[in-house]
Design an enzyme around this catalytic site. Structure first.
Site, short mmCIF file in Angstrom:
data_model
loop_
_atom_site.label_atom_id
_atom_site.label_comp_id
_atom_site.label_asym_id
_atom_site.label_seq_id
_atom_site.Cartn_x
_atom_site.Cartn_y
_atom_site.Cartn_z
N GLU A 278 0.81 -1.23 0.00
CA GLU A 278 0.00 0.00 0.00
C GLU A 278 0.84 1.27 0.00
O GLU A 278 0.49 2.27 -0.63
CB GLU A 278 -0.96 0.01 1.21
CG GLU A 278 -2.14 -0.93 1.09
CD GLU A 278 -1.82 -2.34 1.56
OE1 GLU A 278 -0.63 -2.65 1.81
OE2 GLU A 278 -2.77 -3.14 1.69
N HIS B 260 -11.38 -3.91 10.70
CA HIS B 260 -12.17 -3.92 9.46
C HIS B 260 -13.40 -3.01 9.57
O HIS B 260 -14.37 -3.22 8.87
CB HIS B 260 -12.64 -5.35 9.14
CG HIS B 260 -11.68 -6.14 8.30
ND1 HIS B 260 -10.40 -5.73 8.03
CD2 HIS B 260 -11.82 -7.33 7.67
CE1 HIS B 260 -9.80 -6.64 7.28
NE2 HIS B 260 -10.63 -7.62 7.04
#
Lengths: 328, 370
Positions: free
Chosen positions: B83, B152
Site C-alpha cells: 500500500e 475492518h
C-alpha cells in the site's frame, strides 16, 4: 562540447555553488536547512549527463547536485534557499523541495525513501503512454532500509518499468554508519534479488557512471526494464549545514582522506587542457555570482501568498473555518 | 438489495446536488461506482484504476467488474500487497499526466499509505509552489457488522480532513456515489473517496448520463423544524430512520447529508440550526477530534452570539470495535439511539424514551459468512 568538458562544467558548477552556499549559510540569509552534496557530485553528474532533457529525475533532500546536474535553473535554486518569491517553489519548499519540471526535475522530498515510489509511478505513466523517456530515482543508502524501497523494486520488476534506480551509498544515515544498520551491506544484491540487473559503481567514478547510465538508457529506450546502480560515494561535510562533523566522533577524518585525494571534480578537470578548464571555471564563477546576486535582489513573497496553491481545483466553499488572522 | 423508502417530498431532494433527473432508472451503489468508472475511463484515457484485488473475480464488491475486459490490464490491474509504494506510485502517475484511482477494499489499510498521502500527495501542489499537480482518487471502504472487528470497521476520514491539500467525500446515495466519483476523478487534487460496505447494498435513482456532485453544497434530505441531524456516510441512513422514529414523539427533524467533508459546506447546516436550535452530528467514527467535532466546532464559531442552540456529537463508543454481536450492537449509534438523543436534546433533558425497533426501518446488514 566534448564529454569531459560537459562533465567538468556540471561538476564544477555544483561544487562552487554549494561552497558559496556554505559560506553564506552562517549569515542567516539562507532561510532553509541545506544538505550539501559536496563530495557526491559525481553521482548526479555521471547519471544526468547521460540523460535527455525530457527524461525525468526524482531525488532527496540532499538534492542540489541532482537538480543542477539535470539542468535545474540555478537562479531559482539559490533564490529558493533565500526564501524569495523568484525561487523554484516561490518560497514554499526551500532547499529540501527543489523542483523544475521544465528540466525534468520532478521534486525532492525530506522524508527518506518517498520519491522512490513516485518515480516508479511516473515511469508507469510514461510506459503507458508508450514514451521512450526514462525516469531516474536517486536515493541514499538509508532509504534502502525503508519498506517503500522493497515494495517499489518489486513493482518495477513486475511491470518492467523504464526506470533507473541510483542508490547513492555514502555510508551514513545522518551519523549512523551502514554497518550499524544493515545485516548485509550489499544493497545492489537486494535489488538483484527482485530480478533487477544491478551494478556496484565503486570510487565515486563519474565516467563509469556515465557509461553505465548510457547503456541502461539505451536498453530501457528499446523496451528493457529497470536497472539498479549502487554508486559508492562519501559525504565530506555534516549531514545538514556547511560544516564538518568529525568532532562528534562518529567517523574519522582518515576515512574521508582517500575520497578527498581522489576528488572527482579535480580529476575530471585535470583531463581538460588548462585553457579550456580555466575558461569553464570563469564562466561558472560568473554564473554562481549572478545567481547569488539574483537571490539577494529578489523580494520575499508578500503575506498574501500564504494561502496560494493549497488546492489546484478551487471551490467556493473553504475547506475549513477561515483563518482568524488575515494577511495585511 | 434494499433501498430506504422515503416519503415523496423527501426523495425529491435526492437529485438536489447535481440536479439531474434520473427518471425511473434505479441502480445500486455498486453499479453507480462501476458505471462512473467505466464512463470516465471511456471518456478520458488518462484514467486508470488499480489496487489489491481490483481485477480478481469478486472485483471489489462488483465495483470494478468487467473493467479489465473493457479497458485492458494496463489500465485496470491488481497490485502487490504494497500500500505504501502503490500510493506513491499513484502520485507519480499523476505527476506523469495520468489520473489514477487507487482502491482499498478496507479503509483500515489506508494506515499503510499515510506517509505518501499526508507527506507527499497533500503537499505536492503547495510545497512545490503550484508547479506540480496531483490529481488522484483514493477509494476505500468502511466495514460494519457480522464480526468484522477492530481492523475492518474504522471510518478514519477525519484524519484526512485535518490535512490541507486533501479533499474528502463520503457519498451516501447511489446518485451521489456516481456524481461525486466523476467530480473526484476530474479534480486536480488528491481526493479521498470513502464508501461504506452497507451502502453498497442500497438502490437509488441514478441518471445514465454524465453529471457531477461537486463540493460546496450539503444536501437537506428530510425537512424538519425542531432538530438538525447531520449524518455522515452510513449514519445518514440511520438519521433518516431516526427522522421517522422522532415523529412518534412529535419531534420534527431536519436531516442533512454533508456529502463532501473537505471542502465542507457548513452554511447549509448553520441555516438549519439557526431555525431548529438543536444540532446532532452522527458519525461513522469516534467523536474525539472527529468529523462530528469539526462540524460542531465550525457551526458554533459561525452561530455563537447570533442565536441560541445546543449541540451533540454521536459516534463510535470510545473503544475498539468488538466482534460479538452483543457488544458490537452497543458500539454504533443507531436510528433509535439518535432519535432518543435528539428527543432529549430538544426537550431539555432525559425523557426516558427509546423507540422500539421498527422492522420496516431495520438496518440492512452485511450478511455473513463470507
Amino acid at each position: 562540447m566534448l564529454l569531459n568538458e560537459r562533465l567538468y562544467k556540471s561538476l564544477y558548477r555544483i561544487r562552487r555553488a554549494e561552497e558559496e552556499i556554505g559560506k553564506i549559510y552562517p549569515t542567516d540569509k539562507i532561510k532553509s536547512p541545506v544538505h550539501l552534496s559536496i563530495g557526491q557530485e559525481a553521482i548526479s553528474v555521471g547519471v544526468c549527463e547521460a540523460l535527455r532533457p525530457d527524461d525525468v529525475v526524482f531525488g532527496t533532500y540532499r538534492g542540489h547536485a541532482m537538480y543542477m546536474a539535470k539542468g535545474g535553473n540555478l537562479n531559482a535554486m539559490v533564490a529558493e534557499m533565500y526564501g524569495k518569491e523568484t525561487g523554484c517553489t516561490s518560497g514554499k519548499g526551500g532547499s529540501m523541495h527543489l523542483v523544475d519540471p521544465d528540466a525534468g526535475v520532478m521534486g525532492t522530498s525530506a522524508v527518506v525513501g518517498t520519491t522512490i515510489a513516485n518515480a516508479a509511478g511516473t515511469a508507469y505513466a510514461l510506459k503507458l503512454k508508450k514514451s521512450d523517456q526514462v525516469v531516474v530515482s536517486f536515493f541514499g543508502d538509508g532509504a534502502s532500509e525503508e519498506g517503500v524501497f522493497a515494495e517499489t523494486l518489486n513493482f518495477a520488476a513486475l511491470k518492467q518499468l523504464p526506470i533507473i534506480f541510483v542508490c547513492e551509498n555514502n555510508g551514513y544515515a545522518i551519523h549512523t554508519s551502514q554497518c550499524k544498520r544493515q545485516g548485509r551491506p550489499e544493497i545492489a544484491a537486494r535489488a538483484e534479488a527482485y530480478g533487477i540487473p544491478s551494478t556496484v559503481i565503486e570510487g565515486n567514478d563519474c565516467l563509469k557512471l556515465y557509461d553505465a547510465t548510457t547503456s541502461a538508457v539505451e536498453s530501457i529506450r528499446s523496451g528493457g526494464g529497470p536497472v539498479f546502480f549502487e554508486a559508492q560515494t562519501y559525504r565530506w561535510r555534516e549531514h545538514v549545514g556547511p560544516n564538518e562533523d568529525f568532532h562528534l566522533g562518529f567517523r574519522d577524518p582518515a576515512e574521508r582522506q582517500p575520497w578527498v585525494e581522489n576528488d572527482e571534480v579535480a580529476r575530471i578537470g585535470a583531463l581538460l587542457p588548462d585553457a579550456d578548464r580555466v575558461a569553464i571555471e570563469a564562466e561558472i564563477e560568473a554564473e554562481v555570482a549572478a545567481a547569488i546576486e539574483f537571490a539577494e535582489q529578489s523580494s520575499f513573497p508578500p503575506a498574501s501568498e500564504l494561502m496560494t496553491y493549497v488546492y489546484a481545483t478551487e471551490y467556493a466553499t473553504p475547506s475549513a473555518a477561515a483563518p482568524v488572522k488575515k494577511a495585511a | 438489495m434494499t433501498s430506504i423508502t422515503l416519503p415523496p417530498n423527501e426523495t425529491q431532494n435526492q437529485t438536489a446536488g447535481g440536479g439531474v433527473d434520473a427518471g425511473d432508472r434505479e441502480i445500486s451503489y455498486v453499479e453507480a461506482i462501476r458505471e462512473a468508472t467505466s464512463q470516465e475511463m471511456a471518456r478520458d484515457d488518462r484514467v486508470l484504476i488499480y489496487g489489491l484485488d481490483v481485477d480478481d473475480p469478486k472485483a471489489i464488491q462488483g465495483t470494478t467488474k468487467g473493467l479489465v475486459e473493457e479497458f485492458g490490464p494496463e489500465r485496470v490491474f491488481g497490485t502487490p500487497l504494497s500500500e505504501d509504494s502503490m500510493t506513491g506510485v499513484a502520485i507519480g502517475m499523476a505527476l506523469g499526466g495520468l489520473r489514477p484511482i487507487h482502491v482499498h477494499i478496507r479503509m483500515d489499510f489506508l494506515m499503510l499509505s499515510m506517509n505518501q498521502l499526508v507527506n507527499v500527495a497533500a503537499k505536492t501542489h503547495s510545497m512545490f509552489g503550484g508547479r506540480l499537480k496531483c490529481p488522484m482518487v483514493v477509494r476505500s471502504m468502511i466495514g460494519k457488522s457480522w464480526g468484522q472487528g477492530a481492523q475492518h470497521s474504522q471510518g478514519l476520514y477525519s484524519y484526512f480532513m485535518h490535512v490541507p491539500g486533501l479533499k474528502v467525500v463520503c457519498p451516501t446515495t447511489p446518485y451521489d456515489a456516481k456524481g461525486a466519483l466523476l467530480a473526484a476523478i476530474r479534480d486536480d487534487d488528491p481526493v479521498m473517496f470513502v464508501e461504506h460496505r452497507i451502502l453498497h447494498f442500497q438502490n437509488g435513482p441514478v441518471p445514465e448520463q454524465d453529471y457531477v456532485v461537486e463540493p460546496g453544497k450539503s444536501r437537506i434530505t428530510a425537512h424538519g423544524d425542531d432538530v438538525t441531524l447531520v449524518g455522515i456516510s452510513y449514519q445518514q441512513l440511520e438519521c433518516l430512520r431516526a427522522h421517522q422514529y422522532l415523529k412518534d414523539v412529535g419531534v420534527s427533524a431536519e436531516v442533512i447529508d454533508p456529502i463532501w467533508l473537505a471542502p465542507l459546506d457548513t452554511d447549509t447546516i448553520c441555516e438549519s440550526v439557526a431555525r431548529t436550535g438543536h444540532l446532532i452530528v452522527a458519525d461513522n467514527g469516534w467523536t474525539n477530534c472527529g468529523a462530528a467535532a469539526e462540524i460542531v466546532a465550525q457551526v458554533t464559531e459561525k452561530l455563537q452570539g447570533k442565536c441560541e442552540f445546543k449541540v451533540q456529537r454521536l459516534g463510535f463508543a470510545p473503544t475498539s470495535c468488538p466482534t460479538t454481536p452483543s457488544l458490537e450492537d452497543e458500539f454504533y449509534p443507531t436510528a433509535q439511539s439518535i432519535a432518543a438523543s435528539a428527543n432529549d436534546l430538544v426537550k431539555g433533558g432525559p425523557q426516558g424514551w427509546f423507540p422500539e425497533e421498527r422492522p420496516e426501518l431495520a438496518a440492512v446488514e452485511f450478511k455473513g459468512p463470507f
